[in-house]
Design a protein around this motif. Structure first.
Motif, PDB file in Angstrom:
ATOM      1  N   THR A 204       0.470  -6.064  10.091  1.00 46.24           N
ATOM      2  CA  THR A 204       1.176  -4.787  10.132  1.00 46.24           C
ATOM      3  C   THR A 204       2.686  -4.922  10.054  1.00 46.24           C
ATOM      4  OG1 THR A 204       1.182  -4.806  12.519  1.00 46.24           O
ATOM      5  CG2 THR A 204      -0.631  -3.655  11.458  1.00 46.24           C
ATOM      6  N   ILE A 205       3.207  -6.051   9.603  1.00 48.82           N
ATOM      7  CA  ILE A 205       4.661  -6.114   9.574  1.00 48.82           C
ATOM      8  C   ILE A 205       5.209  -6.411   8.186  1.00 48.82           C
ATOM      9  CG2 ILE A 205       4.723  -6.822  11.989  1.00 48.82           C
ATOM     10  CD1 ILE A 205       5.675  -9.574  10.992  1.00 48.82           C
ATOM     11  N   PHE A 206       6.437  -5.957   7.997  1.00 46.86           N
ATOM     12  CA  PHE A 206       7.180  -6.209   6.781  1.00 46.86           C
ATOM     13  C   PHE A 206       8.011  -7.480   6.925  1.00 46.86           C
ATOM     14  CE2 PHE A 206       6.632  -1.599   6.433  1.00 46.86           C
ATOM     15  CZ  PHE A 206       6.325  -1.473   5.089  1.00 46.86           C
TER      16      PHE A 206
ATOM     17  N   GLY B 196      11.048  -6.570   2.585  1.00 44.74           N
ATOM     18  CA  GLY B 196      10.212  -5.402   2.377  1.00 44.74           C
ATOM     19  C   GLY B 196       8.833  -5.698   1.818  1.00 44.74           C
TER      20      GLY B 196
ATOM     21  N   GLN C  58      -5.796   0.951   1.533  1.00 45.46           N
ATOM     22  CA  GLN C  58      -4.462   1.142   2.099  1.00 45.46           C
ATOM     23  C   GLN C  58      -4.515   1.093   3.627  1.00 45.46           C
ATOM     24  OE1 GLN C  58      -2.995   3.650   4.017  1.00 45.46           O
ATOM     25  NE2 GLN C  58      -0.878   2.985   3.763  1.00 45.46           N
TER      26      GLN C  58
ATOM     27  N   GLN D 178      -2.335  -1.241   6.846  1.00 43.45           N
ATOM     28  CA  GLN D 178      -1.325  -0.628   7.719  1.00 43.45           C
ATOM     29  C   GLN D 178      -1.669  -0.697   9.194  1.00 43.45           C
ATOM     30  OE1 GLN D 178      -0.265   3.433   6.727  1.00 43.45           O
ATOM     31  NE2 GLN D 178       1.781   3.167   7.529  1.00 43.45           N
ATOM     32  N   HIS D 179      -2.899  -0.998   9.512  1.00 45.00           N
ATOM     33  CA  HIS D 179      -3.309  -1.010  10.910  1.00 45.00           C
ATOM     34  C   HIS D 179      -3.620  -2.431  11.375  1.00 45.00           C
ATOM     35  CE1 HIS D 179      -3.853   3.141   9.586  1.00 45.00           C
ATOM     36  NE2 HIS D 179      -3.538   3.448  10.807  1.00 45.00           N
TER      37      HIS D 179
ATOM     38  N   ALA E 212      11.099  -1.906   6.128  1.00 47.82           N
ATOM     39  CA  ALA E 212      10.313  -0.939   5.359  1.00 47.82           C
ATOM     40  C   ALA E 212      11.206  -0.275   4.321  1.00 47.82           C
ATOM     41  CB  ALA E 212       9.701   0.115   6.292  1.00 47.82           C
TER      42      ALA E 212
ATOM     43  N   ASP F 138       1.022   3.670   0.127  1.00 48.17           N
ATOM     44  CA  ASP F 138       1.568   4.442   1.239  1.00 48.17           C
ATOM     45  C   ASP F 138       2.003   5.833   0.779  1.00 48.17           C
ATOM     46  OD1 ASP F 138       1.340   1.914   2.362  1.00 48.17           O
ATOM     47  OD2 ASP F 138       3.214   2.055   3.469  1.00 48.17           O
TER      48      ASP F 138
ATOM     49  N   TYR G   4       4.597   6.254  13.297  1.00 55.49           N
ATOM     50  CA  TYR G   4       4.286   4.900  12.826  1.00 55.49           C
ATOM     51  C   TYR G   4       5.429   3.914  13.088  1.00 55.49           C
ATOM     52  CZ  TYR G   4      -0.273   5.812  10.828  1.00 55.49           C
ATOM     53  OH  TYR G   4      -1.615   6.082  10.689  1.00 55.49           O
TER      54      TYR G   4
ATOM     55  N   ARG H  25       2.160  -0.369  11.060  1.00 55.52           N
ATOM     56  CA  ARG H  25       3.485  -0.621  10.504  1.00 55.52           C
ATOM     57  C   ARG H  25       4.050   0.705   9.996  1.00 55.52           C
ATOM     58  NH1 ARG H  25       2.857   0.133   5.262  1.00 55.52           N
ATOM     59  NH2 ARG H  25       0.871  -0.439   4.307  1.00 55.52           N
ATOM     60  N   PRO H  26       5.378   0.787   9.854  1.00 51.80           N
ATOM     61  CA  PRO H  26       5.972   2.009   9.282  1.00 51.80           C
ATOM     62  C   PRO H  26       5.494   2.182   7.836  1.00 51.80           C
ATOM     63  CG  PRO H  26       7.667   0.582  10.233  1.00 51.80           C
ATOM     64  CD  PRO H  26       6.389  -0.202  10.217  1.00 51.80           C
ATOM     65  N   PHE H  27       5.630   3.383   7.313  1.00 56.99           N
ATOM     66  CA  PHE H  27       5.320   3.620   5.908  1.00 56.99           C
ATOM     67  C   PHE H  27       6.453   3.053   5.059  1.00 56.99           C
ATOM     68  CE2 PHE H  27       2.463   6.611   7.830  1.00 56.99           C
ATOM     69  CZ  PHE H  27       1.386   6.624   6.973  1.00 56.99           C
ATOM     70  N   GLY H  28       6.115   2.259   4.044  1.00 60.33           N
ATOM     71  CA  GLY H  28       7.126   1.628   3.196  1.00 60.33           C
ATOM     72  C   GLY H  28       7.493   2.510   2.021  1.00 60.33           C
TER      73      GLY H  28
END
Lengths: 250, 250, 250, 250, 250, 250, 250
Positions: C14-16, C20, C122, C126-127, D28, D85, D124, D131-134
């Motif tokens: 879940t991380i960037f 990015g 998707q 994200q989770h 993100a 996303d 998020y 994770r945040p929406f990118g």
């Protein structure tokens, strides 16, 4: 693989090491190996569990320490390893046997009960957030297939044995059993074999205070936890037969 | 990629390594490779699973160790790897076959059953908090498409085979099968091929105590676990034919 | 960014990373790149998916390995990457197509179905607690907009293509397609182009055993998985035309 | 703060760095910066979104790549960043607009819709396990307050702009807009300004294949996605006016 | 404690450092300190919040950036810090005020509303899986106790002030307020004091575009967000009085 | 144990250090020690809580900072430590007292209420995902057992005291109390002792603005928060008696 | 195993160390060892728990510190270790005893109650997200089996004792008990033995203020917490008998 790499894989229950092992399950087995010694023997005529009790302190009440339990009329159990864990699983077994009798109006088969307990054990090796049970159990009983004896491992595997020992001095006891076992022993001789095997590794005296035993024979099909005087009587008989010396160490 | 980097990616089930592999799934396969050897063979006329049993201790009751299971009238299964994990999945398969028969009033297709089991396996490779199942299974059966044989992997993938072996000595057994396999073998010869392949790697004696087998043929469409005497008979026949020597190592 | 820093960001889904990117999604794409090669081609008249099958072992039953699936009357799909993951998503697609037909009494648009599958993909990027799906899929079909072809990525992104290849040898196949593609090919020629492109990278023989294909044309609007003899026939035709040589390596 | 310390705070979404920043949210934004360039412009008379499309491969169907979407009759949107996303959030916006119209029987105000989407984005950034929406989105529309344009950030913040660009080449586009923007442009000139700004950074030819646009004017209050020929016409007009040269690179 | 140790305690929200601090909460305060400057002032006759707006880009629409909000007829609020977080808490406050009026048919006391918001903030400092809110809010209002002003901290603590400033240049503003504050100012002078304090740190011109303000006086008990012309008028008045010079930087 | 080892055990709330301590609980106590000083005293005739308030900034409204709360008619409380945490627990106490009165129609015993609050505190030391409460509370009251005073610790332990001080300068205050305490003080003298003890460590002037107090005596059995003039009167009385000098520092 | 390796296994409750130990459980036992000393003694005629209380500060009200609790008419309990943890488990025990009486209309057997408490303790050693209880309890009572005494460990194990001491000075107390214990002591002598054993390690004076005791005899079958004067009387009697000297240290 050396020690340092092992260290890398053994901290989370839900993972495999590169050689396909689950260290936490193996370490739980160590908890079993540190436990007081317990054995199970079954022959054509009877099945018996015998457990060692050790002196914890001069004011412990060893009589009150229970290592052999009746699960149902036809099934008994003993364990080695962490006492708290053992108690939980034995309660579970008693409860499952009761439910089975209630629903089907017949005694639960020994292997089926063993399987139910092992299903719980397995689940505790596959899911995060829990640790495996640090206990091995020996179930004995008599059902339609005759005498039965299963030993369960922390991994959730169980195997059928004629004789098996678990715990601290299981090596010596197993060796003794392998030398002296015969499938055709009478019920009384089966019990005596079990008691003799444990007696050989108990260091405290009098022996009857530090041995706990239970058995079931194919005649009565009733599992019975033995009274202290019964054990004493068998020990005297064994001594008379020259198979056991009770004096000495205390 | 060297060892030290691999170490960095193999500790959490839900992640990929930079080369797109999931190490935990591969390590689970190691648990399969450490298991007792098991094979499956299918020909035009029959499908068979044969499993090796090893001597654990002199007082183990090998007879009671079960490696071959009937899932439904027309399907059997064996496995290699962690016994506790295998038992859970086999119970699941039996349950699913029952439900299918109940709802649709017809036997479950072998591949469909295999798929249901593999869906569970896949889920255990994609979600955190669990580990993959450390077990591979060989399903054999007969359905509308004829004889069937599927081997399931810890990843949840399954493949169809004419012959396949899994576990510790699968290399030798596979080699043997590849040399001796023919699609047109009779049902009896199919079973004999399977037993011979496993017999070639069993080290304990008498062989019939350490081999377990089950088969189904296109005539009866009934999966049968073989009795010890049946296996003994086939071994004798194989010996008479000069294809097997039973003496020697014990 | 060098390797060692990448290592710092790629372990949690879940991380960037600071630039990015989500490494786990990119690694999942590696699982696709390691898969068997699969292509999709669509022209004015037809859409086709063709997949390579490799020899796993001499006793594998390649016939039973399925790489091309019918999702609905008017939609087919193939995939490259982890087989277990692919199966789950294809089942999901089949189920969604069914539901759509049930509720709206009309065939699901190809892009809408692709979107539904990609929404699942998707979510798995994200989770926490899950990993992305290690699979790319090629959906082909015919709907109100004519022939359709979408390739889905592990990130949940999908794109429309005239021709696309995924998996191990996708580079060679893509190059081949780019050289030989024309929007105005007849349905038959479209299928032949797809088969020829895959045939060029298949190393086992006979080719028809290691190629799987399905197509739909604008006339019938029915997706059909091709039989082995159909593929064989087309291969022969291609050989006769001097476009393919089948002898040689096995 | 140097690089090595940053590395210490940017791996878990739910934490602040010592200087009060949330690195994951900033990373993100990097995903947005890597996206294809998109702009929004609004004047007294119209609001427009224009997006660049790049050539992915010779056989991609750029026509089918959608970067501009109609959310409701009076609202359009485009985005830059991760396509998967973006699709999720656009679906969410469409759904919310529909619900609003259903409940209140009037079109949703543009800012209110933007706020709803940003509430999801904010959530998020504050909870673990996601994770945040990118992705950054540009909403344009016309409501009671006239033309509207909001750009949403991965943090859940949104701002109102007269002109804004996001994605890879947003720097050049922004510079262009700042030089050429006037609040009093006619609707047609507004659209032409947006298309000209994107055209200035598109490298593939013919331009109309790589530009997508949608606009709404205060007369019709209807958001319309432009057809390829419309874009082509405007490009020709711009060329005739000497404001654009279309030849050259392809 | 030096930097390296601090680093050890500040990564998980739910833990204390050895000196009893929760670093994440303190870092969240940094997010407040990075925000645009906002102040609150209350006197016997009125309470006011004034916020600075900065130029983000030449094409941002500063008019549309809202920093001062009406919560209920008798309560207003402004904030400094992360805009997305602020919006969530302001929505919550508006909702709670509404509910209170609905249930009790009387306006919510200002302190009680502040407490409700701070209970949410506190919860986000004590539970894992979330981060604290990176925002401080200034609530002003008039209720039975007269003028009210509370400033809430990310920790969930709130304090009552006569004047307080938060955000980037709060130091200068606070100093200004301390020098010029008097409890007995008229309502109009209270508003002018607040505007003058913010004007002293705003660098863009014309000032009225970069200042937002709202106030409530004990006469009307109605919180009003000021129009741009009202602010312009007050600025002119302040200039005429020689208290402010508006020319210069832009 | 040295510092570096301590560091190893204090980051996760739910674990013990090798010497049986839970560092997080001890660090939470540090948050208490950093708080403003608060005391509680009880004698035969009365029980009092007195709290110090410090100057935060020239424009803070100290009058509005509440450190002494009425929980029920017969119980009051004050706290030291994190204000947000304290507020949550005091609300909980007020709510529990109300519920008790509602169900049993009699005032809640002081110790029982203390226990309820401490049960919450204990739970926050034993479960993951939360941190302990960084606050100690002093409950005073009168019930069937006479005057009561309990001080609760972050661990969930509480003890009964005749006099106790918590917070920053608790050392000096405790020393003062130990020298001057007598069980037989009149109610008025009890209150004066508490105020004098806090006054000895308050550095701001006038004292009545920086001291908050509440008391209950065995006659009225009503807990009352003291007004500023009452405190002022007592301070004057103490000064007249030569026990206190108010001039000097400000 | 050296210290550094131990450190590697003791941070997560749910895991075993390579030698089969669970460090967190052992560290919880350290919390017990740091507690104030408590003992239990049972003879044919009575069972007693006696606890030491230490001086915390000159103004603590030791009378109000409770270390001995009545669980039911026939059962009492004391504990050593973390006070907050102890209180939770004692409340649980009281509640379970009540429920048992309610359902079965007879007093709960002492061992069964002990087991219920230990089941909770065990669960807190096997599941993640919690820590073990840092407390050992001594239950005494009289039921159908006569006098009973069980000591529970943090692991969930319990044992039956004639005499046992836990806490800081348990070594000295245990030694004393072992020298002076006799199963045939009268009820009064049993109580005196317990008090004498604790008195031998209490350092504050007068002794009766720092000793708490409760007992049950087989005649009354009622557990009674002793009043201060009763303890004083017994201490005087012990002094008269020359078994105790009360003067000296304070």
């Amino acid at each position: 693989m050396g020690l340092s790499m092992a260290a890398a894989y053994d901290r989370a229950i839900t993972i495999f090491s590169p050689d396909g092992r689950i260290y936490q399950v193996e370490y739980a087995f160590e908890a079993v190996r540190r436990g007081w010694t317990t054995l199970g023997v079954r022959t054509r005529n009877a099945a018996v569990v015998v457990a060692e009790k050790q002196k914890i302190s001069p004011l412990t009440d060893e009589k009150a320490i229970q290592k052999v339990f009746k699960v149902d009329d036809h099934i008994g159990v003993s364990f080695a390893g962490m006492a708290g864990d053992g108690r939980i699983l034995i309660d579970y077994a008693i409860h499952q046997a009761l439910i089975h009798k209630f629903y089907y109006d017949e005694p639960i088969p020994v292997e089926y009960l063993t399987k139910l307990v092992c299903d719980v054990k397995q689940a505790y090796t596959q899911h995060a957030g829990v640790r495996p049970f640090g206990v091995s159990m020996i179930f004995v009983g008599v059902d339609e297939k005759g005498t039965q004896l299963f030993m369960t491992e922390p991994s959730g595997r169980y195997l059928s044995y004629y004789g098996v020992a678990i715990g601290e001095k299981s090596g010596n006891v197993t060796e003794f059993l392998e030398k002296n076992y015969s499938y055709d022993l009478s019920a009384r001789e089966t019990v005596k074999l079990g008691i003799l095997a444990i007696a050989s590794i108990v260091e405290s005296r009098p022996l009857q205070d530090y041995i706990e035993a239970g058995y079931i024979d194919v005649e009565t099909k009733q599992f019975r936890i033995m009274g202290k005087s019964e054990i004493e009587e068998l020990l005297a008989e064994l001594e008379k037969e020259g198979r056991l010396k009770q004096e000495g160490r205390k």
